[in-house]
Design a protein around this motif. Structure first.
Motif, PDB file in Angstrom:
ATOM      1  N   GLY A 170       5.921   4.157  11.891  1.00 25.50           N
ATOM      2  CA  GLY A 170       5.291   3.869  10.368  1.00 25.50           C
ATOM      3  C   GLY A 170       3.594   3.791  10.691  1.00 25.50           C
ATOM      4  O   GLY A 170       3.296   3.918  11.517  1.00 25.50           O
ATOM      5  N   THR A 171       3.147   3.149   9.534  1.00 29.99           N
ATOM      6  CA  THR A 171       1.637   3.172   9.653  1.00 29.99           C
ATOM      7  C   THR A 171       1.172   2.011  10.256  1.00 29.99           C
ATOM      8  O   THR A 171       2.068   1.002  10.681  1.00 29.99           O
ATOM      9  CB  THR A 171       1.056   3.001   8.181  1.00 29.99           C
ATOM     10  OG1 THR A 171       1.619   1.911   7.512  1.00 29.99           O
ATOM     11  CG2 THR A 171       1.337   4.288   7.261  1.00 29.99           C
ATOM     12  N   LEU A 172      -0.113   1.648  10.602  1.00 26.50           N
ATOM     13  CA  LEU A 172      -0.575   0.360  11.065  1.00 26.50           C
ATOM     14  C   LEU A 172      -0.214  -0.872  10.294  1.00 26.50           C
ATOM     15  O   LEU A 172       0.185  -1.751  10.938  1.00 26.50           O
ATOM     16  CB  LEU A 172      -2.020   0.658  11.325  1.00 26.50           C
ATOM     17  CG  LEU A 172      -2.562  -0.730  12.146  1.00 26.50           C
ATOM     18  CD1 LEU A 172      -1.952  -0.876  13.469  1.00 26.50           C
ATOM     19  CD2 LEU A 172      -4.047  -0.609  12.410  1.00 26.50           C
ATOM     20  N   VAL A 173      -0.328  -0.486   9.035  1.00 25.81           N
ATOM     21  CA  VAL A 173      -0.209  -1.830   8.148  1.00 25.81           C
ATOM     22  C   VAL A 173       1.508  -2.017   8.115  1.00 25.81           C
ATOM     23  O   VAL A 173       2.021  -3.498   8.313  1.00 25.81           O
ATOM     24  CB  VAL A 173      -0.395  -1.784   6.752  1.00 25.81           C
ATOM     25  CG1 VAL A 173      -0.039  -2.443   5.876  1.00 25.81           C
ATOM     26  CG2 VAL A 173      -1.902  -1.495   6.703  1.00 25.81           C
ATOM     27  N   ASP A 174       2.305  -0.848   8.164  1.00 32.55           N
ATOM     28  CA  ASP A 174       3.699  -1.142   8.250  1.00 32.55           C
ATOM     29  C   ASP A 174       4.295  -2.033   9.720  1.00 32.55           C
ATOM     30  O   ASP A 174       5.125  -2.781   9.781  1.00 32.55           O
ATOM     31  CB  ASP A 174       4.610   0.219   8.277  1.00 32.55           C
ATOM     32  CG  ASP A 174       4.360   1.007   7.132  1.00 32.55           C
ATOM     33  OD1 ASP A 174       4.167   0.012   6.005  1.00 32.55           O
ATOM     34  OD2 ASP A 174       4.516   2.161   7.225  1.00 32.55           O
ATOM     35  N   LEU A 227       2.118  -3.931  11.613  1.00 33.23           N
ATOM     36  CA  LEU A 227       1.572  -5.241  11.590  1.00 33.23           C
ATOM     37  C   LEU A 227       2.613  -6.252  10.828  1.00 33.23           C
ATOM     38  O   LEU A 227       2.752  -7.310  11.490  1.00 33.23           O
ATOM     39  CB  LEU A 227       0.184  -5.327  11.160  1.00 33.23           C
ATOM     40  CG  LEU A 227      -0.690  -4.881  12.156  1.00 33.23           C
ATOM     41  CD1 LEU A 227      -2.349  -4.627  11.468  1.00 33.23           C
ATOM     42  CD2 LEU A 227      -0.972  -5.248  13.617  1.00 33.23           C
ATOM     43  N   HIS A 228       2.948  -5.677   9.586  1.00 29.17           N
ATOM     44  CA  HIS A 228       3.887  -6.640   9.109  1.00 29.17           C
ATOM     45  C   HIS A 228       5.229  -6.653   9.813  1.00 29.17           C
ATOM     46  O   HIS A 228       5.682  -7.890   9.697  1.00 29.17           O
ATOM     47  CB  HIS A 228       4.088  -5.961   7.604  1.00 29.17           C
ATOM     48  CG  HIS A 228       3.087  -6.339   6.438  1.00 29.17           C
ATOM     49  ND1 HIS A 228       3.044  -7.444   5.888  1.00 29.17           N
ATOM     50  CD2 HIS A 228       2.323  -5.448   6.015  1.00 29.17           C
ATOM     51  CE1 HIS A 228       2.125  -7.662   5.090  1.00 29.17           C
ATOM     52  NE2 HIS A 228       1.625  -6.295   5.100  1.00 29.17           N
ATOM     53  N   ALA A 229       5.662  -5.857  10.259  1.00 30.39           N
ATOM     54  CA  ALA A 229       7.068  -5.860  11.107  1.00 30.39           C
ATOM     55  C   ALA A 229       6.888  -6.810  12.000  1.00 30.39           C
ATOM     56  O   ALA A 229       7.783  -7.740  12.276  1.00 30.39           O
ATOM     57  CB  ALA A 229       7.622  -4.389  11.561  1.00 30.39           C
ATOM     58  N   ILE A 230       5.826  -6.728  12.933  1.00 32.90           N
ATOM     59  CA  ILE A 230       5.569  -7.508  14.038  1.00 32.90           C
ATOM     60  C   ILE A 230       5.541  -8.984  13.565  1.00 32.90           C
ATOM     61  O   ILE A 230       6.155  -9.804  14.182  1.00 32.90           O
ATOM     62  CB  ILE A 230       4.345  -7.005  14.749  1.00 32.90           C
ATOM     63  CG1 ILE A 230       4.409  -5.577  15.565  1.00 32.90           C
ATOM     64  CG2 ILE A 230       3.798  -7.948  15.903  1.00 32.90           C
ATOM     65  CD1 ILE A 230       3.369  -4.985  16.039  1.00 32.90           C
ATOM     66  N   ALA A 231       4.841  -9.030  12.697  1.00 33.21           N
ATOM     67  CA  ALA A 231       4.737 -10.629  12.032  1.00 33.21           C
ATOM     68  C   ALA A 231       5.930 -11.229  11.720  1.00 33.21           C
ATOM     69  O   ALA A 231       6.279 -12.288  11.889  1.00 33.21           O
ATOM     70  CB  ALA A 231       3.380 -10.746  11.092  1.00 33.21           C
ATOM     71  N   ASP A 232       6.561 -10.475  10.980  1.00 31.59           N
ATOM     72  CA  ASP A 232       7.881 -10.884  10.122  1.00 31.59           C
ATOM     73  C   ASP A 232       8.976 -11.138  11.341  1.00 31.59           C
ATOM     74  O   ASP A 232       9.724 -12.046  11.242  1.00 31.59           O
ATOM     75  CB  ASP A 232       8.644  -9.936   9.446  1.00 31.59           C
ATOM     76  CG  ASP A 232       7.654  -9.733   7.806  1.00 31.59           C
ATOM     77  OD1 ASP A 232       7.006 -10.690   7.769  1.00 31.59           O
ATOM     78  OD2 ASP A 232       7.916  -8.562   7.319  1.00 31.59           O
ATOM     79  N   ALA A 243      -6.014   6.626  12.815  1.00 30.97           N
ATOM     80  CA  ALA A 243      -5.201   7.200  11.871  1.00 30.97           C
ATOM     81  C   ALA A 243      -5.281   6.382  10.482  1.00 30.97           C
ATOM     82  O   ALA A 243      -4.812   6.876   9.268  1.00 30.97           O
ATOM     83  CB  ALA A 243      -4.053   7.625  11.967  1.00 30.97           C
ATOM     84  N   ALA A 244      -5.581   4.853  10.483  1.00 35.44           N
ATOM     85  CA  ALA A 244      -5.334   4.265   9.440  1.00 35.44           C
ATOM     86  C   ALA A 244      -6.448   4.261   8.439  1.00 35.44           C
ATOM     87  O   ALA A 244      -7.605   4.473   8.975  1.00 35.44           O
ATOM     88  CB  ALA A 244      -5.221   2.716   9.865  1.00 35.44           C
TER      89      ALA A 244
END
Length: 592
Positions: A12-16, A18-23, A38-39
């Motif tokens: 995924g993208t960096l945002v994807d 980070l959300h997955a890691i936090a969740d 790349a972001a």
């Protein structure tokens, strides 16, 4: 224990990511430079997102080719470092990973490397930054963490420490015990990865085959134990380069990753909680919109219907200690499939709580009058695991009323359950079932079939009362429109299988045909008693033998994605007749 993971571990993208890691519940994150480059988000926006998600950026990485170079080349290193330190200011991170030089190193001299790293550390300290120096396993000159520490010690700079990566240390066979010689405050960061024990060049091994803790052959509890005894107090961070993980759902991979750290934490004894050991497979649930065809097969095998459930369209079929539930509740549009299974343990709630701690979702079951409260959790693929105890295991069959008939006396119980997993999910499944249910991983096998190699991984309880076989679906079978080629199955333990088969055939049971070539080969491989080969041939049974005993088995036709295996274990045979699997796969392939 503080937990962290590198963004390179996920797709995924960096945002994807980070959300997955936090969740998933991680405390911190390593930002891998290519992900940031790349972001489209600015470093300030990435920093703000991490703040909102409750994630600390613990490390920025990597900074390469920093030492062992000529003075003109080092001037360029300092120029690059200035830009990276400014970027780190914008990200809000104070530690950068500096890798040992693999590309531009031309000076093999500890004094030179120490002096250059000290000058780089001066620059970092002026910006409030720290350098974590790591010996890459394929470093040009520095490929051993002990040499990296000697250089850091020689540089003697407060802004310079070491990064210890389990892969770089253990893949080279270096003894991690010397980690305890490093002062804890000089261990700036610890990265963890497991890996299968392969014989290949270390760079390719690292870039494509790393695994999460508990999935490979490295002794990570011992490795981490050395770092903790040295006095390290920072996060344990996962850095896993793996082609599969970088193609799969980042949320699921992040949960899988955190589960591996929880297992590692338990192995370290820092928060150990005993796993209630399962005693037996209590039941198997087969779900479909219409289960009549499965019911017919069970009755032909020799199961007797024990009645309909008191509150929903579900039926129990039993024989000996084997219990199979056919469930049509909320199953519109689904073909027969193994939806779940039950295990019996001494402390059901403790077992469920353990699974939840390892990231399993509790399955919420609506209980009505007359129903037994069985705690249940969901495996990563949604398979429901019902957990019963001594009392509830005896009580729940009472929810079914109106049964009739007498089961065949040769059926003893459920021998094992065989589940299939896509290649992308097998490591997660093995880790989950092994740790959440307290099962031991046995050696895996690869077996050839018409649709490709089938990898099989067996997990079992200590006494063999619970056996799970997880098969990897071959890529061709994953892409095909038919599901028959990778169906799951339930193995039924029997006494006197030849006699049972004779009675089952009289009841109309059809089994997968076995080729004449198989029996010709069987006669050549084993010195069977007179007449035994013909009895096996006439009954259509497969056979295996080892030093401990014998194994007779056969397979029913497939309905939806379910079939049954009938097995007889003689003496102390504990295998699964793996040599016969290609025969079964070919026969099933031809029958569809």
């Amino acid at each position: 224990m503080q937990t962290s993971i590198a963004t390179v571990c996920l797709s995924g993208t960096l945002v994807d990511k980070l959300h997955a890691i936090a969740d998933a519940g991680f405390d911190a994150v390593e930002v891998f430079e290519p992900d940031l480059i790349a972001a489209p988000q600015t470093p300030e926006e990435v920093r703000a997102l991490c703040d909102r998600l409750g994630l600390r950026i613990a490390l920025y990485q990597p900074f390469r080719d920093a030492e062992g170079v000529t003075e003109p080349e080092f001037a360029q290193v300092l120029r690059r470092a200035e830009a990276k330190f400014e970027l780190m200011d914008r990200l809000g991170v104070d530690t950068v990973l500096v890798c040992s030089n693999v590309a531009t190193a031309s000076i093999d001299d500890d004094a030179v490397s120490a002096a250059q790293l000290a000058r780089l550390a001066d620059l970092a300290a002026a910006r409030g930054k720290r350098l974590a120096f790591e010996a890459l396993a394929w470093g040009r000159f520095i490929d051993d963490y002990r040499r990296a520490w000697r250089i850091v010690e020689r540089a003697d700079h407060p802004a310079l420490g070491v990064c210890l990566d389990s892969f770089h240390i253990l893949s080279r066979g270096h003894d991690p015990a010397d980690i305890e010689r490093i002062p804890g405050e000089k261990i700036f960061f610890v990265q963890l990865a497991d890996a299968p024990l392969l014989s290949m060049d270390v760079l390719s091994w690292s870039r494509h085959h790393r695994l999460f803790p508990g999935e490979g052959g490295f002794d990570l509890p011992a490795f981490v134990g050395h770092t903790l005894r040295a006095g390290y107090t920072g996060p344990l961070s996962l850095e896993v380069f793996n082609d599969v993980f970088r193609q799969t759902d980042p949320a699921r991979t992040a949960r899988h990753a955190l589960r591996s750290l929880t297992v590692l934490e338990d192995a370290l004894g820092t928060d150990a909680r005993p796993v209630p050991a399962p005693h037996e497979l209590d039941q198997v649930e087969i779900k479909a919109q219409d289960t009549d065809a499965v019911a017919a097969v069970l009755e032909r095998i020799g199961f007797a219907p024990s009645g309909r459930h008191v509150t929903k369209p579900a039926w129990l079929y039993a024989a000996g200690d084997a219990r199979i539930v056919l469930n049509e509740h909320n199953a519109t549009g689904t073909a027969p499939h193994v939806a779940g299974f039950g295990i019996r343990v001494d402390r059901p709630e403790d077992a469920a709580a353990r699974a939840e701690r390892l990231g399993a979702q509790r399955a919420h079951r609506r209980l009505l009058a007359g129903e037994t409260d069985l705690p249940a959790v969901l495996a990563p693929d949604g398979t429901e695991i019902l957990i019963s105890g001594p009392q509830s295991g005896a009580a729940w069959p009472g929810e079914f009323a109106g049964g009739h008939g007498t089961p065949d006396p040769s059926i003893r119980g459920i021998d094992h359950v065989n589940l299939t997993e896509p290649a992308a999910d097998i490591e997660e499944a093995v880790l989950f079932y092994g740790t959440a249910l307290g099962l031991t991983r046995e050696s895996s096998a690869e077996l050839a079939g018409p649709a490709g190699l089938v990898r099989s991984q067996v997990l079992r309880s200590g006494d063999g009362g619970v056996r799970l076989a997880l098969n990897v679906v071959p890529p061709l079978a994953e892409r095909t429109s038919t599901t028959q080629r990778h169906a799951q199955h339930v193995a039924i333990a029997c006494d006197d299988l030849p006699g049972l088969i004779g009675r089952a055939r009289a009841r109309g049971l059809r089994t997968v045909p076995v080729s004449a070539n198989y029996y010709d080969d069987l006669g050549a491989r084993f010195d069977l008693p007179p007449g035994e080969l013909e009895r096996l041939r006439e009954a259509g049974l497969l056979y295996d033998r080892d030093a401990a005993g014998e194994y007779l088995h056969c397979y029913t036709e497939t309905i939806g994605t379910v079939f049954f295996e009938l097995v007889e274990r003689r003496d102390r045979y504990d295998g699964f007749g793996a040599a016969n699997t290609p025969v079964r796969l070919t026969a099933q392939h031809l029958s569809h």
